[in-house]
Design a protein around this motif. Structure first.
Motif, PDB file in Angstrom:
ATOM      1  N   ASP A   1       0.834  -1.202   0.000  1.00 53.47           N
ATOM      2  CA  ASP A   1       0.000   0.000   0.000  1.00 53.47           C
ATOM      3  C   ASP A   1       0.872   1.257   0.000  1.00 53.47           C
ATOM      4  O   ASP A   1       0.675   2.168   0.778  1.00 53.47           O
ATOM      5  CB  ASP A   1      -0.935  -0.013   1.209  1.00 53.47           C
ATOM      6  CG  ASP A   1      -0.167  -0.136   2.513  1.00 53.47           C
ATOM      7  OD1 ASP A   1       1.060  -0.376   2.432  1.00 53.47           O
ATOM      8  OD2 ASP A   1      -0.763   0.003   3.578  1.00 53.47           O
ATOM      9  N   TYR A   2       1.866   1.249  -0.875  1.00 53.99           N
ATOM     10  CA  TYR A   2       2.767   2.397  -0.941  1.00 53.99           C
ATOM     11  C   TYR A   2       2.033   3.620  -1.489  1.00 53.99           C
ATOM     12  O   TYR A   2       1.153   3.500  -2.340  1.00 53.99           O
ATOM     13  CB  TYR A   2       3.944   2.102  -1.854  1.00 53.99           C
ATOM     14  CG  TYR A   2       4.929   1.149  -1.263  1.00 53.99           C
ATOM     15  CD1 TYR A   2       6.068   1.615  -0.620  1.00 53.99           C
ATOM     16  CD2 TYR A   2       4.737  -0.224  -1.354  1.00 53.99           C
ATOM     17  CE1 TYR A   2       6.975   0.733  -0.082  1.00 53.99           C
ATOM     18  CE2 TYR A   2       5.644  -1.115  -0.821  1.00 53.99           C
ATOM     19  CZ  TYR A   2       6.755  -0.622  -0.180  1.00 53.99           C
ATOM     20  OH  TYR A   2       7.645  -1.476   0.355  1.00 53.99           O
ATOM     21  N   VAL A   3       2.440   4.768  -0.991  1.00 57.83           N
ATOM     22  CA  VAL A   3       1.938   6.020  -1.519  1.00 57.83           C
ATOM     23  C   VAL A   3       3.157   6.779  -2.041  1.00 57.83           C
ATOM     24  O   VAL A   3       4.116   7.001  -1.314  1.00 57.83           O
ATOM     25  CB  VAL A   3       1.241   6.836  -0.425  1.00 57.83           C
ATOM     26  CG1 VAL A   3       0.814   8.179  -0.977  1.00 57.83           C
ATOM     27  CG2 VAL A   3       0.057   6.082   0.115  1.00 57.83           C
TER      28      VAL A   3
ATOM     29  N   VAL B   1       1.631   0.018  -5.475  1.00 57.74           N
ATOM     30  CA  VAL B   1       1.392   1.441  -5.270  1.00 57.74           C
ATOM     31  C   VAL B   1      -0.108   1.665  -5.109  1.00 57.74           C
ATOM     32  O   VAL B   1      -0.884   1.388  -6.016  1.00 57.74           O
ATOM     33  CB  VAL B   1       1.941   2.260  -6.448  1.00 57.74           C
ATOM     34  CG1 VAL B   1       1.615   3.724  -6.256  1.00 57.74           C
ATOM     35  CG2 VAL B   1       3.434   2.066  -6.569  1.00 57.74           C
TER      36      VAL B   1
ATOM     37  N   ALA C   1       2.610   5.235 -12.358  1.00 53.56           N
ATOM     38  CA  ALA C   1       2.827   4.083 -11.491  1.00 53.56           C
ATOM     39  C   ALA C   1       2.011   2.884 -11.954  1.00 53.56           C
ATOM     40  O   ALA C   1       2.495   1.764 -11.990  1.00 53.56           O
ATOM     41  CB  ALA C   1       2.480   4.439 -10.055  1.00 53.56           C
TER      42      ALA C   1
ATOM     43  N   THR D   1       8.494   6.994  -0.762  1.00 49.78           N
ATOM     44  CA  THR D   1       7.259   6.273  -0.523  1.00 49.78           C
ATOM     45  C   THR D   1       7.027   6.180   0.961  1.00 49.78           C
ATOM     46  O   THR D   1       7.944   6.180   1.748  1.00 49.78           O
ATOM     47  CB  THR D   1       7.347   4.852  -1.068  1.00 49.78           C
ATOM     48  OG1 THR D   1       8.377   4.180  -0.363  1.00 49.78           O
ATOM     49  CG2 THR D   1       7.638   4.854  -2.525  1.00 49.78           C
ATOM     50  N   LYS D   2       5.823   6.143   1.309  1.00 49.54           N
ATOM     51  CA  LYS D   2       5.498   5.883   2.701  1.00 49.54           C
ATOM     52  C   LYS D   2       4.190   5.116   2.718  1.00 49.54           C
ATOM     53  O   LYS D   2       3.481   5.021   1.726  1.00 49.54           O
ATOM     54  CB  LYS D   2       5.389   7.187   3.488  1.00 49.54           C
ATOM     55  CG  LYS D   2       4.283   8.110   3.004  1.00 49.54           C
ATOM     56  CD  LYS D   2       3.097   8.066   3.893  1.00 49.54           C
ATOM     57  CE  LYS D   2       1.913   8.777   3.235  1.00 49.54           C
ATOM     58  NZ  LYS D   2       0.666   8.492   3.864  1.00 49.54           N
ATOM     59  N   THR D   3       3.908   4.557   3.804  1.00 49.08           N
ATOM     60  CA  THR D   3       2.666   3.808   3.876  1.00 49.08           C
ATOM     61  C   THR D   3       2.158   3.842   5.292  1.00 49.08           C
ATOM     62  O   THR D   3       2.887   4.174   6.211  1.00 49.08           O
ATOM     63  CB  THR D   3       2.878   2.361   3.427  1.00 49.08           C
ATOM     64  OG1 THR D   3       1.626   1.716   3.473  1.00 49.08           O
ATOM     65  CG2 THR D   3       3.824   1.644   4.343  1.00 49.08           C
TER      66      THR D   3
ATOM     67  N   HIS E   1       7.438   1.965   7.761  1.00 50.34           N
ATOM     68  CA  HIS E   1       8.747   1.533   7.230  1.00 50.34           C
ATOM     69  C   HIS E   1       9.460   2.674   6.541  1.00 50.34           C
ATOM     70  O   HIS E   1       8.943   3.782   6.450  1.00 50.34           O
ATOM     71  CB  HIS E   1       8.593   0.330   6.310  1.00 50.34           C
ATOM     72  CG  HIS E   1       7.797   0.646   5.093  1.00 50.34           C
ATOM     73  ND1 HIS E   1       8.362   1.129   3.954  1.00 50.34           N
ATOM     74  CD2 HIS E   1       6.467   0.561   4.858  1.00 50.34           C
ATOM     75  CE1 HIS E   1       7.423   1.325   3.064  1.00 50.34           C
ATOM     76  NE2 HIS E   1       6.271   0.994   3.588  1.00 50.34           N
TER      77      HIS E   1
ATOM     78  N   LEU F   1      10.162   4.283 -11.111  1.00 46.36           N
ATOM     79  CA  LEU F   1       9.093   3.555 -11.774  1.00 46.36           C
ATOM     80  C   LEU F   1       9.595   3.303 -13.178  1.00 46.36           C
ATOM     81  O   LEU F   1      10.033   4.226 -13.856  1.00 46.36           O
ATOM     82  CB  LEU F   1       7.822   4.400 -11.817  1.00 46.36           C
ATOM     83  CG  LEU F   1       7.229   4.786 -10.466  1.00 46.36           C
ATOM     84  CD1 LEU F   1       6.230   5.908 -10.643  1.00 46.36           C
ATOM     85  CD2 LEU F   1       6.562   3.588  -9.838  1.00 46.36           C
TER      86      LEU F   1
END
Ligand code: SF4
Ligand code: SF4
Lengths: 114, 279
Positions: free
Chosen positions: A15-17, A66, A78, B74-76, B117, B124
């Motif tokens: 579930d990366y943003v 993503v 993406a 990236t973050k989640t 994380h 990409l």
């Protein structure tokens, strides 16, 4: 996904943003100023970088991971991509083995500087 | 790479046995050795206490130079389950990230403290990426269709030529050999005529062994003698000259042997006694 030395898969998420960050963020975040970068146009998706990393911190993932992105155009990119490359900067030692291994010179070791 | 770091022989042997290349096995074995040493020293690998990280950050801020560069991150907000076999748990990771960002005082965008994380997006790879031609193609054609098509046409042409030749040319087996009747001319097949012609001038040892031997040795040495990498005929002077000399020498011998030798292997002109050439 390559297996680690211990035969385990690294911890992965789906579930990366994708977020734009400023240089300072990168520099504050992890101590070394050097960071690994990847030129997507050159990558041939051979996964050699993933395979050689002694710390198993660079991974090639499916674009499905993503979940969202900062901007619609980034999200489109993406979702249309072949692969998403993720690096764990806290684990990476900047040993540059992946850079050396990359057969198409897609990876590079860059300096976070002005 | 420095050799001071010991390698973990066990890991190394296992990787080598698994077919990993020497260099990579060595790197991974070194990493394993470092991990081992750190664990032996009582260091906590991976998740470090938040206080330690904040202290490291303060030290870092104290001698920090300028900022700059750029990145995409990236973050989640993943809710990962615990128990990751010695790796960072999401909670530990967010603690580490929060500590490394110095909490609320940070001016950067940063990772929210809820992040679990520290992954950063490297790239990409778009579909166009892996097909992009970086430089102008020179002197290159693809096997299919360019080469294979030409080869197929050549196959058809040679096949039909053979078919026509076998229809019109009579190439019978001779009569039974009779030791009492030695034919006037006895010739080798045309491709050996050069050798047979040489036997006319030299001792059999020289013509049959020495000269072909020297030729074979020279042929084997060609890649070492002529290292010219060019594929253009006009740049391959040595190769062109060598082949021209070969043709002039061997081809002429074959022609002489085939057409200009008559009974007793003596020189005859074809228009006096006819061709001494049999199929
Ligand atoms: S620089 Fe070394 S540690 Fe970092 S991703 Fe590349 S191979 Fe792994
Ligand atoms: S080694 Fe280079 S070309 Fe291969 S997957 Fe990694 S970045 Fe792409």
């Amino acid at each position: 996904m390559g297996k680690t030395d211990k035969g385990e898969h690294p911890l992965m998420f789906d579930d990366y943003v994708v977020q734009q960050v400023d240089p300072q963020w990168l520099q504050e975040r992890v101590k070394p100023k050097r960071h690994i970068g990847l030129t997507p146009e050159l990558c041939i998706l051979c996964r050699a970088c993933e395979d050689v990393c002694p710390w198993e911190c660079i991974y090639m993932m499916s674009p499905d991971i993503v979940r969202d992105a900062d901007s619609p155009s980034l999200m489109t990119l993406a979702s249309q991509s072949h692969a998403v490359f993720i690096i764990d900067d806290n684990e990476c030692t900047r040993c540059a083995i992946c850079v050396e291994r990359c057969p198409s010179d897609a990876l590079w070791l860059g300096r976070v500087d002005n | 790479m420095s050799e001071e770091v010991q390698i973990d022989q066990e890991v190394y042997d296992r990787l080598i046995a698994g077919g990993t290349s020497e260099r990579i096995a060595r790197a991974k074995a070194k990493a394993a050795a470092v991990r081992k040493a750190k664990i032996a020293e009582g260091q906590n690998l991976g998740p470090r206490p938040a206080e330690q990280a904040s202290k490291a950050l303060e030290d870092f801020r104290a001698n920090q130079g300028g900022g700059g560069g750029g990145a995409v991150a990236t973050k989640t907000a993943a809710d990962e389950s615990a128990g990751n076999g010695g790796r960072l748990t999401p909670e530990e990771r967010s603690a580490r990230v929060a500590a490394s960002l110095g909490g609320n005082g940070s001016t950067s965008i940063g990772v929210p403290t809820s992040s679990s994380h520290t992954h950063r997006l490297l790239a990409l790879v778009p579909p166009a990426g892996i097909q992009q031609v970086q430089s102008k193609q020179m002197d290159k054609v693809y096997t299919w269709p360019h080469l294979l098509l030409v080869e197929f046409v050549a196959l058809l042409a040679v096949g039909s030529l053979l078919l026509v030749a076998s229809f019109f040319l009579d190439a019978p087996l001779g009569s039974l050999a009779n030791p009492n009747e030695v034919p006037a001319i006895n010739k080798a097949p045309w491709y050996f005529m050069g050798l047979q012609e040489l036997l006319r001038y030299f001792h059999p040892m020289v013509a049959g062994v020495t000269l072909p031997g020297v030729a074979v040795v020279i042929l084997m040495a060609v890649p070492y003698l002529d290292k010219n990498p060019s594929a253009r005929p006009e740049n391959r002077k040595v190769a062109n000259m060598a082949f021209t000399f070969f043709l002039a020498f061997w081809g002429v011998l074959v022609i002489i042997g085939s057409f200009l030798r008559g009974a007793g292997y003596e020189w005859v002109w074809p228009w006096t006694q006819g061709l001494g050439f049999t199929l």
